[in-house]
Design a protein around this motif. Structure first.
Motif, PDB file in Angstrom:
ATOM      1  N   ARG A 102      85.005  38.342  16.814  1.00  0.00           N
ATOM      2  CA  ARG A 102      85.236  39.601  17.537  1.00  0.00           C
ATOM      3  C   ARG A 102      84.418  39.635  18.821  1.00  0.00           C
ATOM      4  O   ARG A 102      84.894  40.068  19.866  1.00  0.00           O
ATOM      5  CB  ARG A 102      84.885  40.802  16.653  1.00  0.00           C
ATOM      6  CG  ARG A 102      85.904  41.071  15.559  1.00  0.00           C
ATOM      7  CD  ARG A 102      85.785  42.445  14.911  1.00  0.00           C
ATOM      8  NE  ARG A 102      84.441  42.891  14.609  1.00  0.00           N
ATOM      9  CZ  ARG A 102      83.784  42.644  13.469  1.00  0.00           C
ATOM     10  NH1 ARG A 102      84.362  41.943  12.521  1.00  0.00           N
ATOM     11  NH2 ARG A 102      82.572  43.096  13.276  1.00  0.00           N
ATOM     12  N   ALA A 103      83.179  39.173  18.751  1.00  0.00           N
ATOM     13  CA  ALA A 103      82.314  39.160  19.930  1.00  0.00           C
ATOM     14  C   ALA A 103      82.883  38.238  21.017  1.00  0.00           C
ATOM     15  O   ALA A 103      82.913  38.598  22.198  1.00  0.00           O
ATOM     16  CB  ALA A 103      80.900  38.716  19.551  1.00  0.00           C
ATOM     17  N   LEU A 104      83.340  37.074  20.616  1.00  0.00           N
ATOM     18  CA  LEU A 104      83.912  36.137  21.593  1.00  0.00           C
ATOM     19  C   LEU A 104      85.232  36.669  22.152  1.00  0.00           C
ATOM     20  O   LEU A 104      85.513  36.498  23.339  1.00  0.00           O
ATOM     21  CB  LEU A 104      84.094  34.752  20.958  1.00  0.00           C
ATOM     22  CG  LEU A 104      82.786  34.054  20.560  1.00  0.00           C
ATOM     23  CD1 LEU A 104      83.070  32.772  19.775  1.00  0.00           C
ATOM     24  CD2 LEU A 104      81.918  33.767  21.774  1.00  0.00           C
ATOM     25  N   ALA A 105      86.013  37.345  21.308  1.00  0.00           N
ATOM     26  CA  ALA A 105      87.264  37.944  21.776  1.00  0.00           C
ATOM     27  C   ALA A 105      86.994  39.072  22.772  1.00  0.00           C
ATOM     28  O   ALA A 105      87.819  39.360  23.636  1.00  0.00           O
ATOM     29  CB  ALA A 105      88.080  38.476  20.593  1.00  0.00           C
ATOM     30  N   ASP A 112      75.224  35.767  25.582  1.00  0.00           N
ATOM     31  CA  ASP A 112      75.280  37.211  25.313  1.00  0.00           C
ATOM     32  C   ASP A 112      75.115  37.479  23.810  1.00  0.00           C
ATOM     33  O   ASP A 112      74.395  38.391  23.405  1.00  0.00           O
ATOM     34  CB  ASP A 112      76.609  37.814  25.775  1.00  0.00           C
ATOM     35  CG  ASP A 112      76.822  37.762  27.272  1.00  0.00           C
ATOM     36  OD1 ASP A 112      75.832  37.683  28.025  1.00  0.00           O
ATOM     37  OD2 ASP A 112      78.003  37.803  27.696  1.00  0.00           O
ATOM     38  N   VAL A 113      75.803  36.677  23.008  1.00  0.00           N
ATOM     39  CA  VAL A 113      75.746  36.845  21.554  1.00  0.00           C
ATOM     40  C   VAL A 113      74.318  36.610  21.060  1.00  0.00           C
ATOM     41  O   VAL A 113      73.787  37.403  20.280  1.00  0.00           O
ATOM     42  CB  VAL A 113      76.738  35.899  20.849  1.00  0.00           C
ATOM     43  CG1 VAL A 113      76.518  35.895  19.341  1.00  0.00           C
ATOM     44  CG2 VAL A 113      78.176  36.292  21.178  1.00  0.00           C
ATOM     45  N   LYS A 114      73.694  35.538  21.534  1.00  0.00           N
ATOM     46  CA  LYS A 114      72.313  35.246  21.120  1.00  0.00           C
ATOM     47  C   LYS A 114      71.379  36.382  21.519  1.00  0.00           C
ATOM     48  O   LYS A 114      70.524  36.798  20.734  1.00  0.00           O
ATOM     49  CB  LYS A 114      71.839  33.934  21.750  1.00  0.00           C
ATOM     50  CG  LYS A 114      72.482  32.710  21.158  1.00  0.00           C
ATOM     51  CD  LYS A 114      72.023  31.460  21.898  1.00  0.00           C
ATOM     52  CE  LYS A 114      72.816  30.252  21.466  1.00  0.00           C
ATOM     53  NZ  LYS A 114      72.496  29.055  22.257  1.00  0.00           N
ATOM     54  N   ALA A 115      71.533  36.883  22.732  1.00  0.00           N
ATOM     55  CA  ALA A 115      70.669  37.976  23.199  1.00  0.00           C
ATOM     56  C   ALA A 115      70.877  39.222  22.344  1.00  0.00           C
ATOM     57  O   ALA A 115      69.909  39.891  21.965  1.00  0.00           O
ATOM     58  CB  ALA A 115      70.945  38.275  24.670  1.00  0.00           C
ATOM     59  N   LEU A 116      72.121  39.532  22.043  1.00  0.00           N
ATOM     60  CA  LEU A 116      72.433  40.703  21.223  1.00  0.00           C
ATOM     61  C   LEU A 116      71.835  40.560  19.825  1.00  0.00           C
ATOM     62  O   LEU A 116      71.212  41.499  19.299  1.00  0.00           O
ATOM     63  CB  LEU A 116      73.944  40.917  21.154  1.00  0.00           C
ATOM     64  CG  LEU A 116      74.439  42.107  20.349  1.00  0.00           C
ATOM     65  CD1 LEU A 116      73.877  43.413  20.896  1.00  0.00           C
ATOM     66  CD2 LEU A 116      75.968  42.141  20.356  1.00  0.00           C
TER      67      LEU A 116
END
Length: 138
Positions: A102-105, A112-116
């Motif tokens: 979902r995050a990549l979509a 961004d995902v790692k930071a989140l």
């Protein structure tokens, strides 16, 4: 067996990237006590790095008690960092995979995902620690 991958854009030293990858493999059960790490020469050749860089990473892991070198034989895992075995984490992993998709979509980059994840983990741990204080200390 673990297969190392380097991020050339990372500001993290090469030997530290190797250490982090071994620790991640230990945490998720990809490496277990008794498993052999790839030979220094093989890692150096496959990643096109100096063998001393690999030796430095392996020595650091040995100092931490995670691996042991056996002269003439190789480097072997002594202990794991994992909690429950990976099989016990199957449901959590499936939920994480769904969330990542979902995050990549949503056009989040891996950074961004790692930071989140990192900021959310820190905030959650801090909130839990604050809430875990005894009632008298509040």
């Amino acid at each position: 067996m673990i297969e190392f991958v380097l991020d050339a854009r990372s500001k993290v030293n090469t030997y530290v990237q190797l250490i982090q990858q071994v620790k991640q493999a230990l945490r998720v059960g990809l490496l277990a006590p008794g498993d052999q790490l790839p030979k220094v020469r093989d890692v150096a050749q496959s990643l096109a790095i100096n063998p001393n860089t690999v030796l430095k990473a392996y020595r650091e892991l040995e100092i931490e008690g995670l691996v042991e070198g056996r002269p003439g034989v190789g480097t072997f895992v002594r202990r794991t960092l994992g909690s429950p075995p990976l099989a016990d984490q199957a449901e959590l992993r499936a939920e994480l995979v769904a969330w990542l998709r979902r995050a990549l979509a949503a056009n989040l980059t891996p950074e961004d995902v790692k930071a989140l994840v990192d900021t959310t983990l820190r905030a959650t741990l801090a909130a839990d620690a604050a809430g875990a204080r005894p009632a008298a200390a509040r």
